[in-house]
Motif scaffolding. Sequence first.
Motif, PDB file in Angstrom:
ATOM      1  N   UNK A 182       8.738 -12.804   1.158  1.00 25.75           N
ATOM      2  CA  UNK A 182       8.265 -12.603  -0.212  1.00 25.75           C
ATOM      3  C   UNK A 182       7.408 -11.348  -0.235  1.00 25.75           C
ATOM      4  N   UNK A 183       7.770 -10.421  -1.114  1.00 27.28           N
ATOM      5  CA  UNK A 183       7.031  -9.168  -1.243  1.00 27.28           C
ATOM      6  C   UNK A 183       6.210  -9.195  -2.527  1.00 27.28           C
ATOM      7  N   UNK A 184       4.951  -8.815  -2.415  1.00 26.72           N
ATOM      8  CA  UNK A 184       4.061  -8.788  -3.573  1.00 26.72           C
ATOM      9  C   UNK A 184       3.395  -7.425  -3.689  1.00 26.72           C
ATOM     10  N   UNK A 185       3.071  -7.044  -4.907  1.00 22.14           N
ATOM     11  CA  UNK A 185       2.336  -5.794  -5.095  1.00 22.14           C
ATOM     12  C   UNK A 185       0.837  -6.012  -4.905  1.00 22.14           C
ATOM     13  N   UNK A 186       0.454  -7.273  -4.602  1.00 22.53           N
ATOM     14  CA  UNK A 186      -0.943  -7.523  -4.271  1.00 22.53           C
ATOM     15  C   UNK A 186      -1.631  -8.566  -5.124  1.00 22.53           C
ATOM     16  N   UNK A 187      -0.893  -9.569  -5.591  1.00 22.15           N
ATOM     17  CA  UNK A 187      -1.493 -10.647  -6.385  1.00 22.15           C
ATOM     18  C   UNK A 187      -2.197 -11.599  -5.420  1.00 22.15           C
ATOM     19  N   UNK A 188      -3.503 -11.486  -5.351  1.00 14.28           N
ATOM     20  CA  UNK A 188      -4.276 -12.160  -4.311  1.00 14.28           C
ATOM     21  C   UNK A 188      -4.156 -13.680  -4.394  1.00 14.28           C
ATOM     22  N   UNK A 205       3.681  -6.702   1.775  1.00 12.61           N
ATOM     23  CA  UNK A 205       2.826  -6.115   0.747  1.00 12.61           C
ATOM     24  C   UNK A 205       3.381  -4.751   0.351  1.00 12.61           C
ATOM     25  N   UNK A 206       3.564  -4.558  -0.942  1.00 12.21           N
ATOM     26  CA  UNK A 206       4.033  -3.276  -1.461  1.00 12.21           C
ATOM     27  C   UNK A 206       2.815  -2.376  -1.689  1.00 12.21           C
ATOM     28  N   UNK A 207       2.608  -1.412  -0.792  1.00  9.27           N
ATOM     29  CA  UNK A 207       1.415  -0.560  -0.850  1.00  9.27           C
ATOM     30  C   UNK A 207       1.661   0.722  -1.652  1.00  9.27           C
ATOM     31  N   UNK A 220      -0.833   0.095 -11.560  1.00 10.22           N
ATOM     32  CA  UNK A 220      -1.983  -0.402 -12.327  1.00 10.22           C
ATOM     33  C   UNK A 220      -2.589  -1.681 -11.765  1.00 10.22           C
ATOM     34  N   UNK A 221      -1.788  -2.468 -11.029  1.00 10.82           N
ATOM     35  CA  UNK A 221      -2.289  -3.717 -10.458  1.00 10.82           C
ATOM     36  C   UNK A 221      -3.476  -3.480  -9.530  1.00 10.82           C
ATOM     37  N   UNK A 222      -3.586  -2.270  -8.980  1.00 12.83           N
ATOM     38  CA  UNK A 222      -4.669  -1.983  -8.039  1.00 12.83           C
ATOM     39  C   UNK A 222      -6.041  -2.039  -8.706  1.00 12.83           C
ATOM     40  N   UNK A 231      -6.027  -6.330   1.322  1.00 14.36           N
ATOM     41  CA  UNK A 231      -5.954  -6.338   2.783  1.00 14.36           C
ATOM     42  C   UNK A 231      -6.822  -7.444   3.379  1.00 14.36           C
ATOM     43  N   UNK A 232      -7.949  -7.745   2.732  1.00 18.61           N
ATOM     44  CA  UNK A 232      -8.774  -8.875   3.183  1.00 18.61           C
ATOM     45  C   UNK A 232      -7.996 -10.185   3.046  1.00 18.61           C
ATOM     46  N   UNK A 233      -7.275 -10.325   1.936  1.00 20.92           N
ATOM     47  CA  UNK A 233      -6.473 -11.532   1.719  1.00 20.92           C
ATOM     48  C   UNK A 233      -5.357 -11.635   2.758  1.00 20.92           C
ATOM     49  N   UNK A 234      -4.788 -10.490   3.125  1.00 21.58           N
ATOM     50  CA  UNK A 234      -3.747 -10.476   4.154  1.00 21.58           C
ATOM     51  C   UNK A 234      -4.327 -10.901   5.504  1.00 21.58           C
ATOM     52  N   UNK A 235      -5.520 -10.419   5.825  1.00 22.68           N
ATOM     53  CA  UNK A 235      -6.178 -10.828   7.076  1.00 22.68           C
ATOM     54  C   UNK A 235      -6.367 -12.342   7.113  1.00 22.68           C
ATOM     55  N   UNK A 236      -6.811 -12.913   5.991  1.00 21.32           N
ATOM     56  CA  UNK A 236      -6.991 -14.365   5.921  1.00 21.32           C
ATOM     57  C   UNK A 236      -5.656 -15.085   6.064  1.00 21.32           C
TER      58      UNK A 236
END
Length: 242
Positions: A182-188, A205-207, A220-222, A231-236
Amino acid sequence: MNIENLDNILKDEPRYRLKQVKEAVFRDLIDDWFQASNLPLALREKLNEECPLGIKGKISKSDDKKTVKTLIELDDGLKIESVLMRHGEGEEKRNTVCVSSQAGCPMACKFCATGEMGFKRNLTASEIIEQVLFFARTGNKISNIVFMGMGEPFLNYENVMAAVRVLNDEDGLNIGARKISISTCGVIEGIEKLADEKIQLNLAISLHAPDGALRSELMPVNKKYPLEKVLDAVDDYIKKTS
């Protein structure tokens, strides 16, 4: 196709009937219930009426035929794209389906054609599953699935996960969890939910940018989900799932 309606249709049938139905759809890859000769005729007629299996798809292929794109028309007339990507040979051969999770997309990333369409609606679990079945019915043994098509999967979390469970089910297409990404643009919130799921999928993660300023310009999601917090959420996520 309306897989979600099967439980209701089969509620008065013997318990083993659901397994027979799943085998017909996902193993035998039927596209008409009358092909399921192990089911009673009356049930086949009811299924054809209330849960038809037809999928309207138009195919286009790359010159090397390793990439096959389909434009699927949904029951309400909306259209979504899915792509089959063929990789490797022999034991290394993979057939990966890139599926959409939404018709259109609300994220408005500047580099994305889907973002220019705007958001139409979330896809149902059945509409997600249909995309994989479409390619499976054309004689391709599907080995991998990536949620990297139209839409942001984590904005349609429940339907995406419902589809994943069917695709992963041994009575479904039986695709291994580690072969589903699953690829996300960063929805925590979605990253956090996925970390707590019992099924361990791949997270991408789509960076699209090395720093927050450029990423905000492109995505704009950033502004809502800054890169450092993603990235903190990814670490968790890694800590919980590794």
